[in-house]
Scaffold this motif. Structure first.
Motif, PDB file in Angstrom:
ATOM      1  N   GLY A   1      53.082  32.695  -7.859  1.00 53.91           N
ATOM      2  CA  GLY A   1      54.279  33.125  -7.144  1.00 53.91           C
ATOM      3  C   GLY A   1      54.951  31.984  -6.413  1.00 53.91           C
TER       4      GLY A   1
ATOM      5  N   MET B   1      58.259  37.879  -7.554  1.00 51.29           N
ATOM      6  CA  MET B   1      57.828  36.509  -7.262  1.00 51.29           C
ATOM      7  C   MET B   1      57.176  35.838  -8.465  1.00 51.29           C
ATOM      8  N   LEU B   2      56.777  36.637  -9.450  1.00 53.74           N
ATOM      9  CA  LEU B   2      56.128  36.103 -10.642  1.00 53.74           C
ATOM     10  C   LEU B   2      57.071  35.997 -11.831  1.00 53.74           C
TER      11      LEU B   2
ATOM     12  N   TYR C   1      56.804  42.875  -5.031  1.00 56.33           N
ATOM     13  CA  TYR C   1      56.500  41.440  -5.038  1.00 56.33           C
ATOM     14  C   TYR C   1      56.318  40.882  -6.446  1.00 56.33           C
ATOM     15  N   ALA C   2      56.376  41.754  -7.444  1.00 56.85           N
ATOM     16  CA  ALA C   2      56.273  41.271  -8.826  1.00 56.85           C
ATOM     17  C   ALA C   2      57.416  40.319  -9.164  1.00 56.85           C
TER      18      ALA C   2
ATOM     19  N   THR D   1      48.219  39.385  -3.125  1.00 58.69           N
ATOM     20  CA  THR D   1      48.904  40.496  -3.784  1.00 58.69           C
ATOM     21  C   THR D   1      49.549  40.061  -5.090  1.00 58.69           C
ATOM     22  N   THR D   2      50.207  38.909  -5.097  1.00 60.30           N
ATOM     23  CA  THR D   2      50.843  38.470  -6.342  1.00 60.30           C
ATOM     24  C   THR D   2      49.798  38.173  -7.413  1.00 60.30           C
TER      25      THR D   2
ATOM     26  N   LEU E   1      48.844  41.503  -8.752  1.00 60.12           N
ATOM     27  CA  LEU E   1      49.936  42.014  -9.593  1.00 60.12           C
ATOM     28  C   LEU E   1      49.942  41.342 -10.957  1.00 60.12           C
ATOM     29  N   PHE E   2      49.592  40.063 -10.988  1.00 60.11           N
ATOM     30  CA  PHE E   2      49.472  39.367 -12.270  1.00 60.11           C
ATOM     31  C   PHE E   2      48.388  40.033 -13.115  1.00 60.11           C
TER      32      PHE E   2
END
Length: 460
Positions: free
Chosen positions: A397, A385-386, A382-383, A405-406, A409-410
């Motif tokens: 995202g 999405m960033l 899902y990274a 989650t995003t 991940l950030f």
């Protein structure tokens, strides 16, 4: 602050009202063993030993009682009956209060700072045969009350200076060193903290609070807490309904300050590094904008997809700073995403971790002390999405999917590779009351985190 130490005392045979726990399953057998007067009282009171029910039994010039026991011992197992008892001294028949002593204490806590005539709180002293239980239970109650009080205080009275002062008070109590970087001094070293807070009036300028304590030879522990004292959403302004509770957006900082106090109070063998990035996400002519590209302390450029995703920005700079001293563990608390609340509701902090052993330790501690949390996936795919076409990363995202989650991940982009790290996306708020837990600010994940740290960094 409530004097919790006066409310939980070692049982040395003092005169006290004895309270007998009775389970629903064992009620009939208990009732048969009682004299006729008690059976009559139980019938008149419709006492069936349901959890939280209380039966008062006169005994000469005094009285004793029976209460419906919770299905299992836990921190809130005595909270429902505590509020029903008059002022006095009490002991729990059998093995004593167990974990329920914690909820007994918190049932005495109120946030009444702004009330002209606060309701008096009956002081109910609880005796415990477990002398070793007293100090830690009192410390946990004090830490929980601190989180609640900090979160419940309106933003007008809990600005950057006041939140920093709360950290300074904890530092002073435990003899820790503290360093505060303020306002324009953040621009070079902590550019994302500076950008988020620059629209606030000068008296409410952003800052980074750093506390250090302990022997430098011990493993380094970094605790980070999001300190957004009020979140308007910035230029991507929140609707009024979403802004009502935004005084709580510094709830991560409140947890981190309280946890640091617990660590120091227990004298865990760690080199503690507490970091609190503080800012008000305000609106003014110099507010950061959607589409802006910010520098970060790590050197990554960040495109702003949404100014209401500001918490991850201040945490990014703080996590980078935490990682520079090569900690053995980084733990952060943040009221970060509505997505976590949609997924898990108000009671369950979302746990993200880059280390399975650390996640397992937190979940085990959570279960052991009845301070629940739920692990969510740090799903690397899902990274994407960033991604940004003009910067190294975007702060929000696209599409609204997997928001918790995003966000995690950030944050992970600012954690040194190989450093164990856990992130708790906590609500820090109770939307409706329960026994011992009034509506308002709440510590969620605090006791579990402390239990994990005690196990991981055991003395000796």
């Amino acid at each position: 602050m409530t004097d919790f130490a006066a409310l939980l005392q070692p049982d040395r045979g003092q005169t006290a009202h004895e309270l007998t726990p009775v389970t629903e399953k064992g009620f009939d057998d208990w009732l048969k063993a009682q004299p006729a007067t008690v059976r009559t009282l139980a019938a008149a009171a419709r006492f069936k030993a349901k959890p939280g029910e209380l039966l008062i039994v006169p005994t000469g010039d005094s009285w004793s009682g029976a209460f419906g026991a919770a299905k299992k011992d836990g921190p809130w197992s005595l909270a429902a009956i505590t509020a029903k008892l008059p002022e006095g001294t009490y002991r729990i028949a059998g093995d004593g209060p167990g974990a329920g002593a914690f909820g007994w204490l918190l049932s005495h806590h109120r946030f009444d700072r702004y009330l002209a005539k606060p309701d008096p709180i009956a002081q109910r002293i609880l005796l415990t045969p477990d002398v070793a239980q007293v100090a830690e239970t009192v410390a946990l109650a004090e830490a929980t009350a601190l989180v609640r009080d900090l979160v419940d205080t309106p933003a007008a009275d809990m600005g950057p200076a006041e939140l920093a002062a709360a950290a300074e008070a904890v530092a002073k109590k435990h003899g820790a060193d503290i360093r505060i970087t303020r306002g324009d001094d953040l621009t070079t070293g902590y550019p994302m903290i500076a950008a988020v807070g620059r629209a606030a009036i000068r008296e409410r300028a952003p800052r980074l609070v750093e506390l250090e304590w302990g022997n430098p030879a011990h493993p380094r522990l970094a605790i980070v807490g999001k300190g957004i004292v009020f979140d308007s959403g910035g230029l991507d302004i929140k609707p009024p309904s979403a802004m009502l509770a935004m005084k709580k957006d510094m709830g991560g900082a409140a947890h981190a300050i309280a946890l640091a106090g617990l660590v120091m109070g227990a004298r865990l063998p760690v080199r503690l590094h507490l970091l609190i990035p503080i800012a008000e996400n305000a609106i003014a002519g110099d507010a950061f904008r959607p589409g802006d590209i910010l520098k970060s302390r790590k050197g990554l450029s960040v495109e702003i997809g949404n100014t209401d995703a500001e918490g991850r920005l201040v945490l990014g700079d703080a996590l980078t700073r935490a990682g520079e001293d090569k900690p053995a563990l980084i733990l952060d608390f943040a009221t970060l995403t509505g997505a976590a609340r949609v997924a898990l509701g108000p009671d369950l902090p979302g746990l993200f971790a880059n280390d399975d052993a650390l996640a397992a330790d937190l979940l085990a501690a959570s279960e052991a002390v009845s301070d629940p949390m739920w692990r969510l996936p740090l799903w690397g795919d899902y990274a994407d999405m960033l991604k940004s076409t003009v910067a190294d990363i975007n702060n929000a995202g696209e599409g609204g999917f997997a928001g918790a989650t995003t966000a995690a991940l950030f944050l992970q982009r600012f954690v040194p590779e190989g450093t164990p790290w856990a992130h708790l996306d906590t609500f820090a708020w109770r939307p409706s009351p329960k026994p011992g837990r009034p509506k308002g600010g709440e510590a969620l994940g605090l006791r579990a985190a402390f239990a994990m740290l005690k196990t991981r960094f055991a003395a000796g």
